[in-house]
Design an enzyme around this catalytic site. Sequence first.
Site, PDB file in Angstrom:
ATOM      1  N   LYS A 130       0.823  -1.207   0.000  1.00 12.40           N
ATOM      2  CA  LYS A 130       0.000   0.000   0.000  1.00 12.40           C
ATOM      3  C   LYS A 130       0.864   1.267   0.000  1.00 12.40           C
ATOM      4  CE  LYS A 130      -2.521   3.039   2.976  1.00 12.40           C
ATOM      5  NZ  LYS A 130      -2.779   3.387   4.365  1.00 12.40           N
ATOM      6  N   HIS A 150     -10.237   0.174   4.046  1.00 13.43           N
ATOM      7  CA  HIS A 150     -11.579   0.461   3.526  1.00 13.43           C
ATOM      8  C   HIS A 150     -11.817  -0.263   2.199  1.00 13.43           C
ATOM      9  CE1 HIS A 150     -12.178   3.509   6.581  1.00 13.43           C
ATOM     10  NE2 HIS A 150     -11.071   4.102   6.225  1.00 13.43           N
TER      11      HIS A 150
END
Length: 234
Positions: A130, A150
Amino acid sequence: MDSARENVPYIIQNLRSAYGVPRRDRHLDPLDCLIETILSQSTSNQNSHRAYANLKARFPAWERARRARTTSIEAAIRVGGLARQKSVRIKSLLNEIYQRRGSLDLSFLRTARLDDAVQFLAGFKGVGPKTAACTLLFACNRPVFPIDVHIFRIARRLGLLPEKCSDQQGHRIMAETIPPSRYFEAHINLIRLGRQVCRPTNPRCEQCCLVDYCLYYQKTVPSGEQSIYARTAG
């Protein structure tokens, strides 16, 4: 999962209708973005932004941070949480970049082969898929798709990701699922949906623009309420 992938164009369009098209409103330096992303790990946006602002105020040039004591970095970022671990990580990162490159300039990531750019960033401790992807997408405008908690949650609920998959697998699958030209838009809008509507607990399905494509919704919302929710969300 294959049938869920057929819904991706509609998912992206519904998100656009709900949240608009996000704009790249600032020019980011790759090292700035990398460190800001590290500071965002395991804390709120507000706290990470405050920690980053404090760090930049204390060390306007990253070379000064590289030469500083770890305790000085820790004091600057304390408001963001996990300051001791992150200060060590940032100090080590700056030293390793300097050792590898002879400077702290990461602008080469904008033009390097994408695989080489990903591999370079992934070689640093504390820089996972990420963090590397955020740096390349936001600061370098490279075609990579970052996944945060999320997006993982939403993608699983939509059937785009299996319930059990690693961070690396999730990034690979979503990169193959989302059209590269929509990576930035989809990333930002999915995070907006996750923060505002598709929460970990008590998701606001009645407000969700993706209920028509959501397996979680179909399994958990009583069938008699589904049409009501769909009309409300639409």
